[in-house]
Scaffold this motif. Structure first.
Motif, PDB file in Angstrom:
ATOM      1  N   PRO A  55       0.718  -1.289  -0.078  1.00  0.00           N
ATOM      2  CA  PRO A  55       0.018   0.076  -0.116  1.00  0.00           C
ATOM      3  C   PRO A  55       0.887   1.218   0.093  1.00  0.00           C
ATOM      4  CG  PRO A  55      -0.653  -1.207   1.922  1.00  0.00           C
ATOM      5  CD  PRO A  55       0.823  -2.026   1.240  1.00  0.00           C
ATOM      6  N   PHE A  91      -4.597  -6.674  -6.952  1.00  0.00           N
ATOM      7  CA  PHE A  91      -5.293  -7.764  -7.024  1.00  0.00           C
ATOM      8  C   PHE A  91      -4.237  -8.419  -7.980  1.00  0.00           C
ATOM      9  CE2 PHE A  91      -7.248 -11.213  -9.229  1.00  0.00           C
ATOM     10  CZ  PHE A  91      -8.001 -11.747  -8.343  1.00  0.00           C
ATOM     11  N   LEU A 143      -7.598  -7.612   4.921  1.00  0.00           N
ATOM     12  CA  LEU A 143      -7.839  -8.096   3.483  1.00  0.00           C
ATOM     13  C   LEU A 143      -9.577  -8.421   3.549  1.00  0.00           C
ATOM     14  CD1 LEU A 143      -4.865  -9.965   2.068  1.00  0.00           C
ATOM     15  CD2 LEU A 143      -5.581  -7.495   1.766  1.00  0.00           C
TER      16      LEU A 143
END
Ligand code: ADP
Length: 192
Positions: free
Chosen positions: A10, A87, A59
């Motif tokens: 992230p 993804f 998640l």
């Protein structure tokens, strides 16, 4: 058809670089984070379920995101290539993606992995939280949880694709242009 996974923790710049890559190469952008946020905005049952996980920095369950990606692939039969962003995030998602692509007689061409140090990630995410309106970017504990999830579950995605020799690391620090050029050079080598 040439498909790419833009991979990285992230805050590594996947969203920023994805925008540029799709406008240069015409890929169809599939970001599970964006798809989930759109489900939340529409208050669908899927969005309401996903929000509980996202708000904690955890998640969302594999079956939820795999189902979402499967429909998105079906909705774009004429795409000349997909750029997957955020993804797959687990080994199970990677295996499911490979199966879905195989059914469409295609595969992942390359996994471009953005490399950024952890302190830089936290700094960028807190900074993004000032303007993004994303509640998961404003709290340092949630950010750290996302990075923990990345190390626990998502780094396995790179290991999975390394078996097939598909992973290329690109330095994710420097100017947006420099990083973009490095990504394009990897893509161009494989397209020609
Ligand atoms: P970032 O890369 O900054 O974490 P994303 O928009 O990709 O931002 O993801 C935001 C959140 O959405 C994640 O923390 C996670 O809760 C959820 N999410 C996104 N993609 C997936 C995925 N493939 N599998 C499980 N959860 C996901």
């Amino acid at each position: 058809m040439f498909n790419i996974i833009l991979f990285g923790p992230p805050g590594s710049g996947k969203g920023t670089q994805s925008e540029r890559l799709i406008s240069k190469y015409g890929f169809k952008h599939l970001s599970t984070g964006d798809l989930l946020r759109s489900e939340i905005a529409k208050q669908t049952p899927l969005g309401i379920e996903a929000k509980n996980f996202m708000d904690k920095g955890h998640l969302v369950p594999d079956e939820v995101v795999i189902g979402m990606i499967s429909s998105a692939l079906d909705n774009h039969p004429d795409a000349k290539g997909f750029l997957f962003d955020g993804f797959p995030r687990t080994e199970a998602q990677s295996q499911a993606l490979d199966k879905l692509l195989k059914l469409k007689n295609t595969q992942i061409g390359v996994v471009l992995a953005l490399d950024v140090t952890e302190e830089e990630l936290v700094k960028r995410l807190l900074n993004r939280g000032l303007t993004s309106g994303r509640s998961d970017d404003t709290n340092e504990e949630i950010i750290r949880n996302r990075i923990v999830e990345y190390h626990k579950k998502t780094s396995a995605v790179a290991d999975y694709y390394k078996q097939f020799d598909k992973v290329v690391y690109v330095k994710g620090e420097g100017s947006v242009d420099e990083i973009f050029d490095a990504l394009c050079s990897e893509i161009d080598q494989r397209l020609s």
